[in-house]
Motif scaffolding. Structure first.
Motif, PDB file in Angstrom:
ATOM      1  N   ARG A 213      -5.751  -8.519  -1.055  1.00 33.70           N
ATOM      2  CA  ARG A 213      -4.788  -9.201  -0.189  1.00 33.70           C
ATOM      3  C   ARG A 213      -3.551  -8.313  -0.198  1.00 33.70           C
ATOM      4  NH1 ARG A 213      -2.409 -15.350  -0.603  1.00 33.70           N
ATOM      5  NH2 ARG A 213      -0.316 -14.722  -0.020  1.00 33.70           N
ATOM      6  N   VAL A 214      -3.250  -7.715   0.937  1.00 30.74           N
ATOM      7  CA  VAL A 214      -2.188  -6.717   1.041  1.00 30.74           C
ATOM      8  C   VAL A 214      -1.036  -7.286   1.876  1.00 30.74           C
ATOM      9  CG1 VAL A 214      -1.634  -4.389   1.798  1.00 30.74           C
ATOM     10  CG2 VAL A 214      -3.889  -4.881   0.869  1.00 30.74           C
TER      11      VAL A 214
ATOM     12  N   GLU B 181       3.578  -9.518  12.018  1.00 32.14           N
ATOM     13  CA  GLU B 181       2.373  -9.342  12.828  1.00 32.14           C
ATOM     14  C   GLU B 181       1.804 -10.717  13.157  1.00 32.14           C
ATOM     15  OE1 GLU B 181      -0.423  -8.515  14.979  1.00 32.14           O
ATOM     16  OE2 GLU B 181       0.412  -6.655  14.161  1.00 32.14           O
ATOM     17  N   ASP B 182       1.717 -11.042  14.436  1.00 34.06           N
ATOM     18  CA  ASP B 182       1.203 -12.348  14.854  1.00 34.06           C
ATOM     19  C   ASP B 182      -0.250 -12.564  14.465  1.00 34.06           C
ATOM     20  OD1 ASP B 182       3.663 -13.006  15.976  1.00 34.06           O
ATOM     21  OD2 ASP B 182       3.073 -12.354  17.986  1.00 34.06           O
TER      22      ASP B 182
ATOM     23  N   THR C 196       7.639 -14.778   3.186  1.00 34.47           N
ATOM     24  CA  THR C 196       8.487 -13.599   3.345  1.00 34.47           C
ATOM     25  C   THR C 196       7.767 -12.491   4.099  1.00 34.47           C
ATOM     26  OG1 THR C 196       9.562 -14.103   1.244  1.00 34.47           O
ATOM     27  CG2 THR C 196       9.893 -11.900   2.128  1.00 34.47           C
ATOM     28  N   ASN C 197       6.514 -12.262   3.744  1.00 33.25           N
ATOM     29  CA  ASN C 197       5.746 -11.151   4.302  1.00 33.25           C
ATOM     30  C   ASN C 197       4.432 -11.641   4.905  1.00 33.25           C
ATOM     31  OD1 ASN C 197       7.504  -9.022   3.175  1.00 33.25           O
ATOM     32  ND2 ASN C 197       6.792  -9.887   1.247  1.00 33.25           N
ATOM     33  N   CYS C 198       3.896 -10.827   5.797  1.00 32.86           N
ATOM     34  CA  CYS C 198       2.545 -11.050   6.318  1.00 32.86           C
ATOM     35  C   CYS C 198       1.562 -10.549   5.270  1.00 32.86           C
ATOM     36  CB  CYS C 198       2.309 -10.236   7.583  1.00 32.86           C
ATOM     37  SG  CYS C 198       3.444 -10.581   8.914  1.00 32.86           S
ATOM     38  N   TYR C 199       0.315 -10.963   5.411  1.00 39.19           N
ATOM     39  CA  TYR C 199      -0.715 -10.357   4.576  1.00 39.19           C
ATOM     40  C   TYR C 199      -2.018 -10.218   5.363  1.00 39.19           C
ATOM     41  CZ  TYR C 199      -2.133 -15.191   3.493  1.00 39.19           C
ATOM     42  OH  TYR C 199      -2.523 -16.495   3.569  1.00 39.19           O
ATOM     43  N   VAL C 200      -2.826  -9.288   4.889  1.00 39.70           N
ATOM     44  CA  VAL C 200      -4.138  -9.023   5.454  1.00 39.70           C
ATOM     45  C   VAL C 200      -5.129  -8.937   4.302  1.00 39.70           C
ATOM     46  CG1 VAL C 200      -3.763  -6.514   5.480  1.00 39.70           C
ATOM     47  CG2 VAL C 200      -5.455  -7.519   7.018  1.00 39.70           C
TER      48      VAL C 200
ATOM     49  N   PHE D  57       0.798  -1.224   0.000  1.00 37.27           N
ATOM     50  CA  PHE D  57       0.000   0.000   0.000  1.00 37.27           C
ATOM     51  C   PHE D  57       0.829   1.273   0.000  1.00 37.27           C
ATOM     52  CE2 PHE D  57       0.592  -1.688   4.183  1.00 37.27           C
ATOM     53  CZ  PHE D  57       1.081  -0.609   4.892  1.00 37.27           C
ATOM     54  N   ASN D  58       2.126   1.183   0.337  1.00 39.74           N
ATOM     55  CA  ASN D  58       2.981   2.375   0.303  1.00 39.74           C
ATOM     56  C   ASN D  58       4.281   2.121  -0.465  1.00 39.74           C
ATOM     57  OD1 ASN D  58       4.536   0.939   2.162  1.00 39.74           O
ATOM     58  ND2 ASN D  58       4.006   2.237   3.889  1.00 39.74           N
TER      59      ASN D  58
END
Length: 91
Positions: A61-62, A76-77, A85-89, A32-33
């Motif tokens: 899905r970000v 982020e738990d 590699t990365n979390c997603y929300v 997003f940034n």
């Protein structure tokens, strides 16, 4: 911790971390940034946590991670998942 507020065309996602761990400045970086550190720094809240709210399009899905002082990356738990590699929300 993640907090979400859904609206018609956007979802406000609030990224929340503890006030004292990790020490120093923390920002959330992600799709997003354009993965630009410092664009979304977390700020102190009255409840003793640090947070930033970002409005995002719904039904996305970000991917994201946190970046703290000293080039310390962490996850982020309570994220919806992790892609290796990365979390997603999901918004």
């Amino acid at each position: 911790m993640l907090e979400r507020t859904r609206h018609k065309n956007t979802t406000q996602v609030t990224f929340v971390v503890a006030a004292d761990h990790p020490c120093g400045e923390v920002s959330v970086v992600g799709d997003f940034n354009d993965w630009q550190p410092g664009t979304h720094p977390l700020r102190a809240r009255k409840d003793g946590t640090r947070a930033i709210t970002v409005a995002m399009p719904t039904e996305q899905r970000v991917r994201f991670r946190y970046l703290a002082h000293g080039d310390y990356w962490f996850d982020e738990d309570s994220a919806d998942g992790h892609d290796g590699t990365n979390c997603y929300v999901h918004t």
